[in-house]
Scaffold this motif. Structure first.
Motif, mmCIF file in Angstrom:
data_model
loop_
_atom_site.group_PDB
_atom_site.id
_atom_site.type_symbol
_atom_site.label_atom_id
_atom_site.label_comp_id
_atom_site.label_asym_id
_atom_site.label_seq_id
_atom_site.Cartn_x
_atom_site.Cartn_y
_atom_site.Cartn_z
ATOM 1 N N LEU A 22 -4.518 -14.336 -53.055
ATOM 2 C CA LEU A 22 -5.671 -13.680 -53.491
ATOM 3 C C LEU A 22 -6.862 -13.553 -52.626
ATOM 4 O O LEU A 22 -7.717 -12.557 -52.500
ATOM 5 C CB LEU A 22 -6.137 -14.688 -54.694
ATOM 6 C CG LEU A 22 -5.015 -14.747 -56.101
ATOM 7 C CD1 LEU A 22 -5.634 -15.605 -57.022
ATOM 8 C CD2 LEU A 22 -4.814 -13.284 -56.518
ATOM 9 N N ARG A 23 -6.897 -14.615 -51.684
ATOM 10 C CA ARG A 23 -8.026 -14.380 -50.791
ATOM 11 C C ARG A 23 -7.600 -13.205 -49.607
ATOM 12 O O ARG A 23 -8.371 -12.564 -49.142
ATOM 13 C CB ARG A 23 -7.873 -15.714 -49.828
ATOM 14 C CG ARG A 23 -9.209 -15.626 -48.833
ATOM 15 C CD ARG A 23 -9.334 -17.034 -47.983
ATOM 16 N NE ARG A 23 -8.336 -16.976 -47.094
ATOM 17 C CZ ARG A 23 -7.504 -17.931 -47.007
ATOM 18 N NH1 ARG A 23 -7.358 -18.973 -47.492
ATOM 19 N NH2 ARG A 23 -6.555 -17.975 -45.794
ATOM 20 N N PHE A 24 -6.368 -13.045 -49.290
ATOM 21 C CA PHE A 24 -6.062 -12.019 -48.500
ATOM 22 C C PHE A 24 -6.296 -10.758 -49.202
ATOM 23 O O PHE A 24 -6.469 -9.585 -48.459
ATOM 24 C CB PHE A 24 -4.436 -12.139 -48.202
ATOM 25 C CG PHE A 24 -4.015 -13.380 -47.254
ATOM 26 C CD1 PHE A 24 -4.867 -14.139 -46.411
ATOM 27 C CD2 PHE A 24 -2.682 -13.605 -47.107
ATOM 28 C CE1 PHE A 24 -4.524 -14.894 -45.625
ATOM 29 C CE2 PHE A 24 -2.349 -14.583 -46.205
ATOM 30 C CZ PHE A 24 -3.166 -15.223 -45.383
ATOM 31 N N ILE A 25 -6.008 -10.615 -50.555
ATOM 32 C CA ILE A 25 -6.481 -9.294 -51.165
ATOM 33 C C ILE A 25 -7.930 -9.065 -51.079
ATOM 34 O O ILE A 25 -8.247 -8.040 -50.911
ATOM 35 C CB ILE A 25 -5.947 -9.572 -52.665
ATOM 36 C CG1 ILE A 25 -4.382 -9.432 -52.624
ATOM 37 C CG2 ILE A 25 -6.250 -8.339 -53.441
ATOM 38 C CD1 ILE A 25 -3.803 -9.655 -54.072
ATOM 39 N N ARG A 26 -8.785 -10.295 -51.537
ATOM 40 C CA ARG A 26 -10.081 -10.106 -51.445
ATOM 41 C C ARG A 26 -10.719 -9.558 -50.158
ATOM 42 O O ARG A 26 -11.537 -8.831 -49.795
ATOM 43 C CB ARG A 26 -10.827 -11.378 -51.835
ATOM 44 C CG ARG A 26 -10.919 -11.800 -53.032
ATOM 45 C CD ARG A 26 -11.895 -12.796 -53.593
ATOM 46 N NE ARG A 26 -11.739 -13.757 -52.722
ATOM 47 C CZ ARG A 26 -10.827 -14.780 -53.090
ATOM 48 N NH1 ARG A 26 -10.183 -14.761 -54.192
ATOM 49 N NH2 ARG A 26 -10.758 -16.075 -52.227
ATOM 50 N N GLU A 27 -9.866 -10.099 -49.002
ATOM 51 C CA GLU A 27 -10.270 -9.649 -47.403
ATOM 52 C C GLU A 27 -9.621 -8.470 -46.981
ATOM 53 O O GLU A 27 -9.633 -8.206 -45.756
ATOM 54 C CB GLU A 27 -9.773 -10.936 -46.581
ATOM 55 C CG GLU A 27 -10.769 -12.158 -46.771
ATOM 56 C CD GLU A 27 -10.013 -13.459 -46.032
ATOM 57 O OE1 GLU A 27 -8.927 -13.240 -45.358
ATOM 58 O OE2 GLU A 27 -10.821 -14.469 -46.284
ATOM 59 N N ASN A 28 -8.840 -7.552 -47.827
ATOM 60 C CA ASN A 28 -8.273 -6.447 -47.627
ATOM 61 C C ASN A 28 -7.083 -6.692 -46.306
ATOM 62 O O ASN A 28 -6.865 -5.838 -45.570
ATOM 63 C CB ASN A 28 -9.188 -5.376 -47.081
ATOM 64 C CG ASN A 28 -10.386 -5.012 -48.354
ATOM 65 O OD1 ASN A 28 -9.487 -5.015 -49.578
ATOM 66 N ND2 ASN A 28 -11.548 -4.942 -48.115
ATOM 67 N N LYS A 29 -6.527 -7.976 -46.552
ATOM 68 C CA LYS A 29 -5.453 -8.147 -45.549
ATOM 69 C C LYS A 29 -4.050 -7.540 -46.229
ATOM 70 O O LYS A 29 -3.331 -7.269 -45.483
ATOM 71 C CB LYS A 29 -5.376 -9.446 -45.375
ATOM 72 C CG LYS A 29 -6.370 -10.171 -44.303
ATOM 73 C CD LYS A 29 -6.397 -11.434 -44.018
ATOM 74 C CE LYS A 29 -7.847 -11.999 -43.012
ATOM 75 N NZ LYS A 29 -7.177 -13.402 -42.669
#
Length: 64
Positions: A22-29
């Motif tokens: 979910l963090r990777f999604i928020r950070e556009n990774k």
């Protein structure tokens, strides 16, 4: 039609915590689309992320 994965499925595949996905999604990774309360990740977006990780690993080795 392209395969879609939930954040839980991707977390299990990569053997990392769902919160990390979910963090990777928020950070556009990792690219994802919102479907109600869930995120769906296209197989191609997951492959792009993994290819980027391989590239980073190769660059890190080359720098040493």
């Amino acid at each position: 039609m392209e395969t879609l994965y939930t954040s839980d499925e991707v977390a299990k595949m990569l053997k990392i915590n769902r919160q990390t996905i979910l963090r990777f999604i928020r950070e556009n990774k990792i690219g994802a689309v919102r479907a109600g309360r869930a995120y769906l990740i296209k197989e191609s977006d997951l492959e792009l992320y993994l290819m980027g990780q391989k590239k980073l690993s190769t660059e890190e080795v080359a720098q040493k």
